[in-house]
Design a protein around this motif. Sequence first.
Motif, PDB file in Angstrom:
ATOM      1  N   TYR A   1     -54.286 -64.399 -56.765  1.00 12.06           N
ATOM      2  CA  TYR A   1     -53.369 -63.389 -57.285  1.00 12.06           C
ATOM      3  C   TYR A   1     -54.058 -62.035 -57.389  1.00 12.06           C
ATOM      4  O   TYR A   1     -53.484 -60.992 -57.049  1.00 12.06           O
ATOM      5  CB  TYR A   1     -52.836 -63.810 -58.659  1.00 12.06           C
ATOM      6  N   GLY A   2     -55.306 -62.030 -57.864  1.00 12.54           N
ATOM      7  CA  GLY A   2     -56.034 -60.769 -57.936  1.00 12.54           C
ATOM      8  C   GLY A   2     -56.297 -60.169 -56.569  1.00 12.54           C
ATOM      9  O   GLY A   2     -56.170 -58.953 -56.358  1.00 12.54           O
TER      10      GLY A   2
ATOM     11  N   PRO B   1     -45.363 -60.169 -60.855  1.00 10.39           N
ATOM     12  CA  PRO B   1     -45.427 -58.907 -60.097  1.00 10.39           C
ATOM     13  C   PRO B   1     -46.667 -58.811 -59.222  1.00 10.39           C
ATOM     14  O   PRO B   1     -47.788 -59.097 -59.658  1.00 10.39           O
ATOM     15  CB  PRO B   1     -45.446 -57.845 -61.197  1.00 10.39           C
ATOM     16  N   VAL B   2     -46.470 -58.413 -57.972  1.00  6.77           N
ATOM     17  CA  VAL B   2     -47.549 -58.121 -57.036  1.00  6.77           C
ATOM     18  C   VAL B   2     -47.337 -56.693 -56.550  1.00  6.77           C
ATOM     19  O   VAL B   2     -46.303 -56.388 -55.934  1.00  6.77           O
ATOM     20  CB  VAL B   2     -47.555 -59.101 -55.848  1.00  6.77           C
ATOM     21  N   ALA B   3     -48.284 -55.812 -56.864  1.00  4.51           N
ATOM     22  CA  ALA B   3     -48.128 -54.374 -56.576  1.00  4.51           C
ATOM     23  C   ALA B   3     -46.806 -53.872 -57.139  1.00  4.51           C
ATOM     24  O   ALA B   3     -46.035 -53.167 -56.482  1.00  4.51           O
ATOM     25  CB  ALA B   3     -48.236 -54.103 -55.080  1.00  4.51           C
TER      26      ALA B   3
ATOM     27  N   ILE C   1     -50.428 -67.634 -53.078  1.00  2.00           N
ATOM     28  CA  ILE C   1     -50.828 -67.239 -54.433  1.00  2.00           C
ATOM     29  C   ILE C   1     -50.935 -68.498 -55.283  1.00  2.00           C
ATOM     30  O   ILE C   1     -50.127 -68.761 -56.182  1.00  2.00           O
ATOM     31  CB  ILE C   1     -49.827 -66.230 -55.040  1.00  2.00           C
ATOM     32  N   GLY C   2     -51.962 -69.294 -54.984  1.00  2.00           N
ATOM     33  CA  GLY C   2     -52.091 -70.586 -55.621  1.00  2.00           C
ATOM     34  C   GLY C   2     -52.875 -70.576 -56.912  1.00  2.00           C
ATOM     35  O   GLY C   2     -52.818 -71.522 -57.688  1.00  2.00           O
TER      36      GLY C   2
ATOM     37  N   VAL D   1     -47.289 -64.399 -49.569  1.00  2.00           N
ATOM     38  CA  VAL D   1     -47.184 -63.033 -49.053  1.00  2.00           C
ATOM     39  C   VAL D   1     -47.669 -63.082 -47.613  1.00  2.00           C
ATOM     40  O   VAL D   1     -48.818 -63.452 -47.351  1.00  2.00           O
ATOM     41  CB  VAL D   1     -48.032 -62.040 -49.869  1.00  2.00           C
ATOM     42  N   THR D   2     -46.779 -62.761 -46.684  1.00  4.05           N
ATOM     43  CA  THR D   2     -47.138 -62.843 -45.268  1.00  4.05           C
ATOM     44  C   THR D   2     -46.334 -61.826 -44.466  1.00  4.05           C
ATOM     45  O   THR D   2     -45.264 -61.379 -44.910  1.00  4.05           O
ATOM     46  CB  THR D   2     -46.883 -64.257 -44.715  1.00  4.05           C
TER      47      THR D   2
END
Length: 818
Positions: free
Chosen positions: A224-225, A27-29, A218-219, A108-109
């Motif tokens: 990720y943070g 999960p991202v946001a 997101i490597g 994410v772009t």
Amino acid sequence: MKAVVLAGGLGTRLHPLTINVPKPMVPVANRPLMEYTIELLAKHGFKDIVVLLYHQPHIIKSHFGDGKDFGVKLTYIEAQENYGTAGAVKFAAGDFKEPFLVISADLVTNFDLNKIVDFHKAKKADLTVVLTRVENPLPYGIVITHKDGRIKHFLEKPTASEVFSDTINTGIYLVDPRILDHIPAEKEFDFSNDLFPRLLEEKGKLYGFVTEGLWRDIGNLEEYGRVQAEILRDVPSIVEKSAKVAKSARIEGMGMIGENAIVADNATLINSVVGPNCRIGRGAYLRECVIWENTSVGTEARLERSIVGNRCQIGDRAYLEEYSVIADEVRIGKDATLRPHVKIWPGKIIEEGSTVSRSMVLRERFPKTIFGPFGVTGLINIELTPEFAATLGVSYGALLGPGSLITASRDSHKASRMIYRALLSGVLSAGVNVSDLEMNAIPVTRYELKALKSKGGFHVRKSPYDPEVIDIKFFGDDGMDLSSLNEKRIERLFFGEDFKRLCAECVGELSFPFHRVAEQYKEGVLHHLNLDLIRSKKCKIVIDYAYGSASQLFPNILGELGCEVVALNAHIDETKITKNKEMFDHALKQLSSIVKSLEADLGIMFDTGAEKIFLCDEKGNILSGDEALGVIAALIFSTQKNATIAVPVSASASLEKIAKRYNGRILRTKTSSRHMMEVATRPEVKFVGERVGGYIFPEFQPHFDAMFSVVKLLELLDKKDREISEIEAELPPSGVVKKDISCPPELKGRVVRTLAEELKDEEVELIDGIKVYHGESWALVLPDPVRPVIELFAEAESEKAARKMLSDYTKRIDEIIG
């Protein structure tokens, strides 16, 4: 237009978060990472999407279904093997007839994909690589293009000295189907390492399109943070309607509170993301944290820059210090403390009041990377423990596969023996057989490795420079230092720790062929020498063995040459393996004194690993590294017509003058040992030498070898029938000066990139770092691969002029660093 989404990565760099969930579903946001990719594709009209799956595919298929809820049509293809990036694309798009987009599910772009399509069509490209500019390009692949966008140079995962551009490969490609013919079916084949070099060599229409906008790969856990803040940067804190936030709770900066979450009285959340169904207790304090689903944080607990997975329980007054990472279903008791950078694997239980200072997993240590420029290096029993070494051994063995044979050795120190045995245990557990040379010199191990046709090997030694450090040098099947590609593969296995455990009958076997090996090496050395010539001269030499293992082997070789030898420190003493500068200088002075008093023809000091030699002439004069290199170069050029020798970019320009005198040729190399060994395999190269005593004579083996260097030097001197001091007196002057400039690692790339732009109108060489010529003078700006420094070299008509150049470049670099 169709698109292929690569969603099969193992996500080992995000462990332990990706133990129970595939990377695209992280999960991202509060949204799965892959949703951002699907949303971007739908926005730009890519509605027909093939998703390539490999790891935990059912979780992704269950969430996205046929894609209808996301406005697209999704088709899933599951790979049974790891085919690499390009191989995976061929597997997924083998029957495509039109150009298609390739994009990763872990990006994410907000790039404008339609502009990329227009560029690709306008150029009628075979393949378009989407590029962007970043502040620190070191972790990525650098791409340099011509003005029309055609790619002229591609460098995957550059070192700091190779950062000539800030333009990097984003991992997004537009591909014409005819390119698929260049990719072998169902075999591991990579875009960057395999396909791009092939297209450049065949002069295919490979283009790069530079675009701007948000782009985050997101490597790793740090990225990720950071990406949460990137996504939420321009929006106020988001609190879902079903969430309950107490009036006395304080929410500051950007952030997100998920559905049905509860934030109790006096809780403080600063720049944090809280997932659905979480409970944040009274007085809890969260700063820059990411909390997944169904997790509870106790009363007055404190979390700093931490990531917490699903269904966790954080007890009252627990303290998670910066960069803690907690996987799913972990229970942390009341008043427990997790020290910075601790990672907890799924299902662990931390008892009340405990202080956890190391990661709770099958191994002791979880570093960012394992390999450095000198192999695997670390503090004994702190960074390099037996547990770490055993896991590293399993990783190396898993790379080679059961039934493989490797050759291994070590030095005499007891700490080396401890780590060596742990490594052996790991390798054997992976089903790999080991030819154990036990205590032995590094060149012998490399030689035997090739003789046995081993698939690789390693040598464990106590550092020659630091008494608290152990080095592990890994070798490929050619006896050279392990390639960076295989180092990365070992790291992936190490971090993933997903090894196949073998049965008792399948573990590897040890064999001990030392005596046969010593005889083979001796025969190999003697075969490449003019024995009659050397024996006829009856040289008198003084050799300091530096208490190393060469003392057990080399006297037997010298005995065949008829030389009179005075041996110093010719016994094993593990307490004297490491030398500081004072001890090293004292040993050289002692050697010089003995050479003069005995009227010997030559004095030689070995390094402990028997890879390097340090010389003094018959008068007792100690030769600098540049002087010794010049003497050997002159001997080779004068005895071999039109010879080519290779030296690093940091070596003196006097070598070109020596080469010109004899119609020879100097080939410049990078400063890394691996690169010099690769150059030594070229058929035209007769010798490779560096500035600190390392010499390669490829006729014997393309590796640094102190023992063969000594006997070959004797042969060359006997051919010319001259003393070293005579040759030295005829050399053109050399005067390389050096200075280190402190530089944070993240700014090294900026320094090289900025100077490359500022000096584009000068005579510049970009072999390793930036070498700038000012007439016959030169300066070299070379970022150190390990230390937080930039090395500056300069050479001019005088030492004063050279130091003036150092001063000028220091000022320029300081301005760039700021």
